[in-house]
Write a protein that holds these residues in place. Structure first.
Motif, PDB file in Angstrom:
ATOM      1  N   GLY A   1      21.560 -10.934  39.354  1.00 40.03           N
ATOM      2  CA  GLY A   1      22.497 -11.354  38.284  1.00 40.03           C
ATOM      3  C   GLY A   1      21.034 -10.640  37.443  1.00 40.03           C
ATOM      4  N   LEU A   2      19.820 -11.567  37.519  1.00 38.74           N
ATOM      5  CA  LEU A   2      19.047 -11.490  36.963  1.00 38.74           C
ATOM      6  C   LEU A   2      17.545 -11.162  37.311  1.00 38.74           C
ATOM      7  CD1 LEU A   2      19.323 -14.228  34.475  1.00 38.74           C
ATOM      8  CD2 LEU A   2      20.013 -11.925  33.953  1.00 38.74           C
ATOM      9  N   SER A   3      16.212 -10.489  37.175  1.00 41.30           N
ATOM     10  CA  SER A   3      15.325 -10.130  37.351  1.00 41.30           C
ATOM     11  C   SER A   3      14.103 -10.298  36.399  1.00 41.30           C
ATOM     12  CB  SER A   3      15.268  -9.273  38.073  1.00 41.30           C
ATOM     13  OG  SER A   3      15.486  -7.689  37.613  1.00 41.30           O
ATOM     14  N   VAL A   4      12.798 -10.602  37.361  1.00 35.74           N
ATOM     15  CA  VAL A   4      11.623 -10.582  35.917  1.00 35.74           C
ATOM     16  C   VAL A   4      10.424  -9.970  36.295  1.00 35.74           C
ATOM     17  CG1 VAL A   4      11.200 -12.715  35.662  1.00 35.74           C
ATOM     18  CG2 VAL A   4      10.540 -11.557  33.934  1.00 35.74           C
ATOM     19  N   LEU A   5       9.543  -9.665  35.506  1.00 34.75           N
ATOM     20  CA  LEU A   5       8.284  -9.103  36.091  1.00 34.75           C
ATOM     21  C   LEU A   5       7.470 -10.522  35.859  1.00 34.75           C
ATOM     22  CD1 LEU A   5       7.542  -5.636  36.101  1.00 34.75           C
ATOM     23  CD2 LEU A   5       8.663  -6.508  37.413  1.00 34.75           C
TER      24      LEU A   5
ATOM     25  N   TYR B   1       5.890 -14.406  26.729  1.00 32.36           N
ATOM     26  CA  TYR B   1       7.003 -13.790  27.430  1.00 32.36           C
ATOM     27  C   TYR B   1       7.498 -13.287  28.558  1.00 32.36           C
ATOM     28  CZ  TYR B   1       5.888 -13.696  22.324  1.00 32.36           C
ATOM     29  OH  TYR B   1       5.301 -14.191  21.301  1.00 32.36           O
ATOM     30  N   LEU B   2       8.310 -13.872  28.402  1.00 34.30           N
ATOM     31  CA  LEU B   2       9.250 -13.809  29.961  1.00 34.30           C
ATOM     32  C   LEU B   2      10.008 -12.166  29.439  1.00 34.30           C
ATOM     33  CD1 LEU B   2      10.360 -16.073  32.007  1.00 34.30           C
ATOM     34  CD2 LEU B   2       8.034 -14.333  31.845  1.00 34.30           C
ATOM     35  N   PHE B   3      10.479 -11.049  29.922  1.00 33.04           N
ATOM     36  CA  PHE B   3      10.942  -9.740  29.440  1.00 33.04           C
ATOM     37  C   PHE B   3      12.488  -9.711  31.175  1.00 33.04           C
ATOM     38  CE2 PHE B   3      11.736  -5.056  27.182  1.00 33.04           C
ATOM     39  CZ  PHE B   3      12.837  -6.670  26.105  1.00 33.04           C
ATOM     40  N   VAL B   4      13.198 -10.088  30.346  1.00 32.55           N
ATOM     41  CA  VAL B   4      14.097 -10.228  31.313  1.00 32.55           C
ATOM     42  C   VAL B   4      14.830  -9.136  31.405  1.00 32.55           C
ATOM     43  CG1 VAL B   4      15.703 -12.347  32.765  1.00 32.55           C
ATOM     44  CG2 VAL B   4      14.070 -13.094  31.220  1.00 32.55           C
ATOM     45  N   ASN B   5      15.423  -8.753  33.013  1.00 33.92           N
ATOM     46  CA  ASN B   5      16.392  -7.585  32.900  1.00 33.92           C
ATOM     47  C   ASN B   5      17.793  -8.160  33.185  1.00 33.92           C
ATOM     48  OD1 ASN B   5      17.633  -5.599  34.150  1.00 33.92           O
ATOM     49  ND2 ASN B   5      16.295  -4.804  34.966  1.00 33.92           N
TER      50      ASN B   5
ATOM     51  N   ASN C   1       3.390  -8.558  23.583  1.00 32.53           N
ATOM     52  CA  ASN C   1       4.719  -8.917  22.617  1.00 32.53           C
ATOM     53  C   ASN C   1       5.896  -8.446  23.218  1.00 32.53           C
ATOM     54  OD1 ASN C   1       6.835 -10.211  21.907  1.00 32.53           O
ATOM     55  ND2 ASN C   1       5.505 -10.893  20.134  1.00 32.53           N
ATOM     56  N   PRO C   2       6.452  -7.535  23.405  1.00 33.50           N
ATOM     57  CA  PRO C   2       7.767  -8.970  24.799  1.00 33.50           C
ATOM     58  C   PRO C   2       6.691  -9.157  26.162  1.00 33.50           C
ATOM     59  CG  PRO C   2       8.890  -7.205  24.464  1.00 33.50           C
ATOM     60  CD  PRO C   2       7.605  -6.763  24.060  1.00 33.50           C
ATOM     61  N   THR C   3       6.577  -8.355  26.647  1.00 30.21           N
ATOM     62  CA  THR C   3       7.010  -7.974  28.780  1.00 30.21           C
ATOM     63  C   THR C   3       5.349  -8.971  29.415  1.00 30.21           C
ATOM     64  OG1 THR C   3       5.203  -6.107  28.538  1.00 30.21           O
ATOM     65  CG2 THR C   3       7.524  -5.720  28.322  1.00 30.21           C
ATOM     66  N   GLY C   4       4.513  -9.198  28.260  1.00 26.71           N
ATOM     67  CA  GLY C   4       3.000  -9.724  29.211  1.00 26.71           C
ATOM     68  C   GLY C   4       2.007  -8.799  29.562  1.00 26.71           C
ATOM     69  N   SER C   5       2.631  -7.378  29.891  1.00 25.89           N
ATOM     70  CA  SER C   5       1.950  -6.550  30.459  1.00 25.89           C
ATOM     71  C   SER C   5       0.236  -6.610  29.698  1.00 25.89           C
ATOM     72  CB  SER C   5       2.562  -5.057  30.671  1.00 25.89           C
ATOM     73  OG  SER C   5       3.055  -4.808  29.425  1.00 25.89           O
ATOM     74  N   VAL C   6      -0.488  -6.177  30.647  1.00 26.48           N
ATOM     75  CA  VAL C   6      -1.694  -6.079  30.164  1.00 26.48           C
ATOM     76  C   VAL C   6      -2.297  -4.562  31.203  1.00 26.48           C
ATOM     77  CG1 VAL C   6      -4.003  -6.969  30.276  1.00 26.48           C
ATOM     78  CG2 VAL C   6      -2.244  -8.335  30.393  1.00 26.48           C
ATOM     79  N   TYR C   7      -2.957  -3.897  29.784  1.00 22.94           N
ATOM     80  CA  TYR C   7      -3.729  -2.630  30.538  1.00 22.94           C
ATOM     81  C   TYR C   7      -5.063  -3.085  31.600  1.00 22.94           C
ATOM     82  CZ  TYR C   7      -0.284   0.150  27.555  1.00 22.94           C
ATOM     83  OH  TYR C   7       0.767   0.935  27.414  1.00 22.94           O
ATOM     84  N   SER C   8      -5.454  -2.427  32.187  1.00 25.15           N
ATOM     85  CA  SER C   8      -6.615  -2.608  32.951  1.00 25.15           C
ATOM     86  C   SER C   8      -7.752  -1.793  32.305  1.00 25.15           C
ATOM     87  CB  SER C   8      -6.255  -2.731  34.627  1.00 25.15           C
ATOM     88  OG  SER C   8      -6.339  -1.079  34.566  1.00 25.15           O
ATOM     89  N   LYS C   9      -8.758  -1.840  32.646  1.00 21.47           N
ATOM     90  CA  LYS C   9      -9.618  -1.093  32.394  1.00 21.47           C
ATOM     91  C   LYS C   9      -9.709   0.642  32.659  1.00 21.47           C
ATOM     92  CE  LYS C   9     -14.453  -0.171  32.549  1.00 21.47           C
ATOM     93  NZ  LYS C   9     -16.100  -0.385  32.801  1.00 21.47           N
ATOM     94  N   GLU C  10      -8.819   0.685  33.733  1.00 18.69           N
ATOM     95  CA  GLU C  10      -8.609   2.093  34.786  1.00 18.69           C
ATOM     96  C   GLU C  10      -7.771   2.571  34.119  1.00 18.69           C
ATOM     97  OE1 GLU C  10     -11.149   0.088  37.264  1.00 18.69           O
ATOM     98  OE2 GLU C  10      -9.021  -1.204  36.372  1.00 18.69           O
TER      99      GLU C  10
END
Length: 388
Positions: free
Chosen positions: A312-316, A323-327, A173-182
């Motif tokens: 003008g906007l972008s998001v991963l 959540y989306l973390f919008v650029n 929170n807030p990006t929705g990123s997840v760490y992989s095992k590696e």
């Protein structure tokens, strides 16, 4: 009149925006709020039935501070079943949400001048609780290139003789990123041979998309010993108002210290929630959790597509959470002003990225129905077009 300690705290931007949106809606204004970090699903019936049974059985008295024995056993069972982590019930303490778990931990461990490494974007509460404990937040800025995840090189560069702790949040929170095992293994390698504690906030672990969740403490025996696992039922089981969080660590001295602190503050969490949480922890509502996860995943896919079609906007695409973390950097580098104007002119409430330590973004919660999401993004597109 106020203490120096309380004046170190800043108000939560997420709560402030959500409160403003509610006030405007109460005034009759057409408000669409995407600011709250709260599932729009109801608590599963099995959990509610267990709570009703507890009330009817008269289970309404004080309990042991860390939780009733069958609850602690259920948490230990969950951690073994889902995460391959061997915690004893005595390694666990249940608190009023994961936020209290973190507060107890920081107060029990941190001293004045201790440094805590926090990757940004971060959950708004982390640096505030660190400062309240008289410690120093050390912010490590991540970016879209790394998927908003801290690299091993960044962690190594941030460590000093004063480093006491590093906070990992996966899913984020807030990006929705997840760490992989590696990725976790590379971070763990940096920490080997140090006394640095890892705090692994895994609140959104059940809400992942196209990636397997890996618990930080499961990476190695070294990581198990240094990691404090923090989790709860608020997000994945739609139990925000029930206030159920927990913390697990094999460090008996640390558990004893947090028990002591909680005994002198809130004591046990409410008895009804303790009983209600057990079926959720034992996997009895996993089918309902999966239904929610699939609904969130479908919303994320459509919302990402719609946002990335706006000039003008972008998001991963998020790997987890809701959540989306919008650029918005092509439009504005003042996220507070952007979000304020957006709310006032279109009735759409989102949270400024600066509150999460990252300027030039806003957080958009897709924990609402798809029709509302589509209308909200349509209004945002119209607003953005007016700014160009």
């Amino acid at each position: 009149m106020l203490s120096d300690r309380i004046q170190t705290l800043s108000p939560s931007l997420t709560i402030a925006i959500s409160s403003l949106a509610r006030d405007l809606k109460a005034q009759g204004k057409d408000i669409l709020s995407f600011s709250a970090g709260e599932p729009d699903f109801g608590t599963p019936q099995r959990i509610k039935d267990e709570a009703i049974k507890a009330i009817n059985d008269g289970f309404t008295q004080y309990t042991a501070v860390p939780g009733i024995p069958e609850l602690l056993e259920a948490v230990a069972s969950k951690l073994k079943r889902d995460n391959n982590l061997d915690y004893a019930p005595s390694d666990i303490i249940v608190s009023n949400g994961a936020k209290q778990s973190l507060f107890n931990l920081f107060q029990a461990v941190l001293n004045e001048g201790d440094e805590v490494i926090i990757p940004s974007p971060y959950w708004v509460t982390y640096p505030e609780l660190v400062k309240y404990a008289s410690a120093v937040p050390v912010i490590v800025e991540t970016n879209e290139i790394s998927g908003f995840k801290m690299t091993a090189d960044q962690l190594s560069a941030a460590i000093t003789p004063k480093t006491k702790m590093v906070i990992l949040t996966s899913p984020s929170n807030p990006t929705g990123s997840v760490y992989s095992k590696e990725e976790l293994e590379s971070l763990a390698a940096v920490l080997e041979g140090t006394d640095i504690m890892v705090v692994s906030d895994e609140m959104y672990e059940k809400l992942v998309y196209d990636i397997d969740f890996v618990a930080a403490a499961s990476i190695s025996e070294d990581m198990f010993q240094r990691t404090v696992t923090v989790n709860g039922l608020s997000k994945s089981v739609a139990m925000t108002g029930w206030r159920f969080g927990y913390l697990a660590t094999p460090n008996k001295e640390l558990i004893a210290a947090m028990n002591k602190l909680q005994s002198q503050s809130t004591s046990n969490i409410n008895s009804i929630t303790q009983k209600a949480a057990i079926p959720a922890l034992l996997g009895e509502v996993d089918a309902e959790i999966e239904q929610m996860r699939r609904a969130f995943e479908g919303r994320a896919e459509e919302a990402v597509k719609l946002f990335n079609e706006i000039n003008g906007l972008s998001v991963l695409k998020p790997q987890g959470a809701f959540y989306l973390f919008v650029n918005i950097k092509d439009i504005s580098n003042d996220s507070i002003e952007f979000c304020k104007e957006l709310l006032q002119s279109t009735g759409v409430a989102v949270v400024p990225g600066i509150g999460f330590g990252a300027e030039g973004y806003f957080r958009f919660s897709f924990a609402t129905d798809i029709t509302t999401i589509r209308e909200g993004i349509r209004r945002i597109e119209k607003f953005v077009q007016s700014k160009k």
